[in-house]
Design an enzyme around this catalytic site. Structure first.
Site, short mmCIF file in Angstrom:
data_model
loop_
_atom_site.label_atom_id
_atom_site.label_comp_id
_atom_site.label_asym_id
_atom_site.label_seq_id
_atom_site.Cartn_x
_atom_site.Cartn_y
_atom_site.Cartn_z
N THR A 135 -32.97 41.41 3.43
CA THR A 135 -33.13 42.23 2.22
C THR A 135 -34.60 42.56 2.03
O THR A 135 -35.46 41.69 2.17
CB THR A 135 -32.61 41.48 0.98
OG1 THR A 135 -31.24 41.14 1.17
CG2 THR A 135 -32.74 42.33 -0.28
N ARG A 175 -23.91 40.78 -1.82
CA ARG A 175 -23.22 40.97 -0.55
C ARG A 175 -21.76 40.53 -0.67
O ARG A 175 -20.84 41.22 -0.18
CB ARG A 175 -23.94 40.19 0.55
CG ARG A 175 -25.38 40.63 0.73
CD ARG A 175 -26.19 39.65 1.56
NE ARG A 175 -25.73 39.58 2.94
CZ ARG A 175 -26.26 38.78 3.87
NH1 ARG A 175 -27.25 37.97 3.55
NH2 ARG A 175 -25.78 38.78 5.09
N LEU A 235 -35.28 36.28 -1.69
CA LEU A 235 -34.60 37.44 -1.11
C LEU A 235 -34.11 37.01 0.27
O LEU A 235 -34.81 36.31 1.00
CB LEU A 235 -35.54 38.64 -0.97
CG LEU A 235 -36.03 39.32 -2.25
CD1 LEU A 235 -36.98 40.46 -1.91
CD2 LEU A 235 -34.87 39.84 -3.08
N ASP A 236 -32.91 37.46 0.63
CA ASP A 236 -32.39 37.13 1.95
C ASP A 236 -33.31 37.71 3.03
O ASP A 236 -34.01 38.70 2.82
CB ASP A 236 -30.98 37.71 2.13
CG ASP A 236 -29.96 37.01 1.27
OD1 ASP A 236 -30.26 35.91 0.76
OD2 ASP A 236 -28.86 37.56 1.10
N PHE A 237 -33.24 37.09 4.21
CA PHE A 237 -34.03 37.55 5.35
C PHE A 237 -33.90 39.05 5.57
O PHE A 237 -34.88 39.75 5.82
CB PHE A 237 -33.57 36.78 6.60
CG PHE A 237 -34.08 37.35 7.90
CD1 PHE A 237 -35.41 37.20 8.26
CD2 PHE A 237 -33.23 38.03 8.75
CE1 PHE A 237 -35.88 37.72 9.46
CE2 PHE A 237 -33.69 38.55 9.95
CZ PHE A 237 -35.03 38.39 10.30
#
Length: 295
Positions: free
Chosen positions: A70, A177, A66-68
């Site tokens: 998110t 995104r 997961l992105d930072f």
């Protein structure tokens, strides 16, 4: 949500082989920087020191990313065999993931299929970003597909926004995104893909809401509580309901190809030598199952 801290770890599921946590929106999964202690990796070591594997660099094997910025459901394997079994489900596209998001503007179509190939952006100053095929200096675009379902229309801090459920059918870097931005409805608070313009919200409004991994002996089926509710964030003001989150999720699951049965568990050694795997899949497998050295 409370600020990120070592103590503030929300566990959604815990067994002998897996932990699923509700990742905070303001924390990294892991880091090779010795000084960066605010990570999920360190949270897990703090709460479950006996479960950390000293033979791996990070101590825990993260089954996906997961992105930072998110939040939401993040699955962690507690041993190499469990990581291998999860990997098989991801490789065979048996895993179902769904995200909640607030998007800028009013999304006119209540359901959309976004088929936009995604590649690396090689433009100067944008090499940390991805881009869609056809963008100048877009390198090696690969097929990418996202299903979008509108849930609610309303306003965030007085500006029109749309709450949606997103299902990534492929797993490209920054896929949700990039896809949302490409159709003119970037995610609220996405500083990167708004080129630094959308900097007033306290976070990026993207949340991994649902995760289903159909493991043969231990199917994982979890939801991470919806953070985009008026009593949680008073700047979000819903105005018109199109579909409930549960209703949209049920529709998503009904459309999934459930006739395909998950494969039997396979030892990682056999899996890694499978001739049917592509080079990219082998690299992924090695990344997931490797025991990182300190160098």
């Amino acid at each position: 949500m409370e600020p990120a801290s070592l103590e503030n770890l929300s566990v959604l599921y815990h067994s002998a082989d897996y932990i699923v946590v509700n990742k905070h929106w303001d924390i990294r999964i892991d880091s090779k920087m010795w000084y960066e202690k605010q990570t999920v990796q360190h949270q897990l070591k703090h709460h479950f020191p006996s479960l950390a594997d000293p033979g791996t660099y990070y101590g825990f094997r993260f089954c996906h990313q997961l992105d930072f910025s998110t939040s939401g459901a993040l699955c962690v394997a507690l041993n190499k065999a469990a990581a291998g079994n999860a990997y098989r489900c991801f490789k065979d596209r048996l895993v179902t993931k769904a995200y909640l998001a607030l998007l800028r503007g009013t999304v006119e179509e209540e359901t959309m299929t976004l088929n936009l190939a995604i590649g690396k952006n090689t433009a100067e100053g944008k090499t940390h970003m991805m881009c869609i095929e056809g963008t100048e200096e877009c390198e090696n675009p690969k097929p990418s597909q996202t299903e979008l379902s509108v849930l609610e229309y309303g306003k965030y801090d007085g500006e029109p926004v749309t709450k949606v459920l997103l299902q990534p059918l492929t797993g490209r870097t920054h896929q949700l995104r990039v896809h949302c931005s490409a159709v003119g409805h970037p995610i609220v608070g996405d500083y990167t893909y708004s080129l630094g313009q959308d900097n007033s919200p306290y976070r990026m409004m993207l949340h991994a809401y649902f995760l289903h991994i159909p493991l043969p002996k231990e199917p994982i089926h979890v939801t991470a509580p919806d953070p985009f509710l008026p009593h949680v964030d008073t700047k979000w003001a819903p105005e018109r309901l199109v579909k409930t989150v549960q209703g949209a999720l049920e529709d998503l699951l009904n459309c999934s190809k459930e006739e395909s049965q998950p494969p039997a568990e396979t030892p990682p050694e056999e899996m890694r030598s499978s001739a049917a795997e592509t080079e990219e899949q082998r690299v992924q497998c090695q990344q997931w199952l490797s025991e990182w050295s300190l160098d």
